[in-house]
Design a protein around this motif. Structure first.
Motif, PDB file in Angstrom:
ATOM      1  N   ALA A   1       1.037 -24.571 -74.349  1.00 25.25           N
ATOM      2  CA  ALA A   1       1.909 -23.961 -75.345  1.00 25.25           C
ATOM      3  C   ALA A   1       1.077 -23.415 -76.486  1.00 25.25           C
ATOM      4  CB  ALA A   1       2.919 -24.977 -75.873  1.00 25.25           C
ATOM      5  N   ILE A   2       1.639 -22.409 -77.157  1.00 25.02           N
ATOM      6  CA  ILE A   2       0.944 -21.792 -78.277  1.00 25.02           C
ATOM      7  C   ILE A   2       1.962 -21.444 -79.352  1.00 25.02           C
ATOM      8  CG2 ILE A   2       1.076 -19.457 -77.296  1.00 25.02           C
ATOM      9  CD1 ILE A   2      -1.803 -19.025 -78.405  1.00 25.02           C
ATOM     10  N   SER A   3       1.569 -21.620 -80.595  1.00 23.83           N
ATOM     11  CA  SER A   3       2.461 -21.339 -81.711  1.00 23.83           C
ATOM     12  C   SER A   3       2.551 -19.837 -81.976  1.00 23.83           C
ATOM     13  CB  SER A   3       1.947 -22.050 -82.966  1.00 23.83           C
ATOM     14  OG  SER A   3       0.656 -21.545 -83.329  1.00 23.83           O
ATOM     15  N   THR A   4       3.448 -19.460 -82.866  1.00 27.71           N
ATOM     16  CA  THR A   4       3.606 -18.044 -83.181  1.00 27.71           C
ATOM     17  C   THR A   4       2.327 -17.444 -83.744  1.00 27.71           C
ATOM     18  OG1 THR A   4       4.454 -18.599 -85.379  1.00 27.71           O
ATOM     19  CG2 THR A   4       6.078 -18.259 -83.630  1.00 27.71           C
ATOM     20  N   SER A   5       1.627 -18.206 -84.547  1.00 35.32           N
ATOM     21  CA  SER A   5       0.400 -17.703 -85.173  1.00 35.32           C
ATOM     22  C   SER A   5      -0.780 -17.685 -84.209  1.00 35.32           C
ATOM     23  CB  SER A   5       0.042 -18.571 -86.375  1.00 35.32           C
ATOM     24  OG  SER A   5      -0.313 -19.877 -85.957  1.00 35.32           O
ATOM     25  N   GLY A   6      -0.662 -18.484 -83.147  1.00 36.63           N
ATOM     26  CA  GLY A   6      -1.783 -18.622 -82.221  1.00 36.63           C
ATOM     27  C   GLY A   6      -2.793 -19.661 -82.653  1.00 36.63           C
ATOM     28  N   ARG A   7      -2.587 -20.215 -83.837  1.00 37.46           N
ATOM     29  CA  ARG A   7      -3.575 -21.186 -84.342  1.00 37.46           C
ATOM     30  C   ARG A   7      -3.416 -22.560 -83.697  1.00 37.46           C
ATOM     31  NH1 ARG A   7      -2.154 -18.717 -89.304  1.00 37.46           N
ATOM     32  NH2 ARG A   7      -0.789 -20.473 -89.792  1.00 37.46           N
TER      33      ARG A   7
END
Length: 127
Positions: A50-56
């Protein structure tokens, strides 16, 4: 209408690599957290990455940690799954998923968190 279209699956020998892509349309991509799941016949769809909206922020299932890398490209509205050191146990249909997220640092690991799914792409790893 929201569309997620996976590509990049195929047949690879054990130890090889594949890069899956999931192109999103119909959504403001930068406001959606993304995930990858996989499913084999007779089993439930299982979380992969999984990855967050920011990609961080990213998160991985223990079974793929250190071998798979999730990333996203906002300009291309695409999320990727780089898969290295593949083994036959990685054989499955891989699905990408999206969920609206108001937190730039949040990722989601439950199937029920996601409300939009792609059609899946087959990955087969031969021994």
């Amino acid at each position: 209408q929201v569309y997620l279209v996976e590509s990049g699956g195929g047949l690879v020998q054990a130890g090889g690599s594949l890069r899956l892509s999931c192109a999103a349309s119909g959504i403001n991509f930068s406001m959606y957290a993304m995930g990858w799941f996989r499913q084999t016949p007779g089993k439930e769809r299982a979380f992969v990455a999984a990855i967050s909206t920011s990609g961080r922020s990213t998160y991985y299932a223990d079974s793929v940690k250190g071998r798979f890398t999730i990333s996203r490209d906002s300009a291309k509205t695409t999320v990727f799954l780089q898969m290295n050191s593949l083994n036959p146990e990685d054989t499955a249909v891989y699905y990408c998923a999206a969920v609206r997220s108001w937190s730039g640092g949040s990722y989601y690991i439950r199937r029920s968190d996601y409300d939009t799914w792609g059609q899946g792409t087959q990955v087969t790893v031969s021994s």
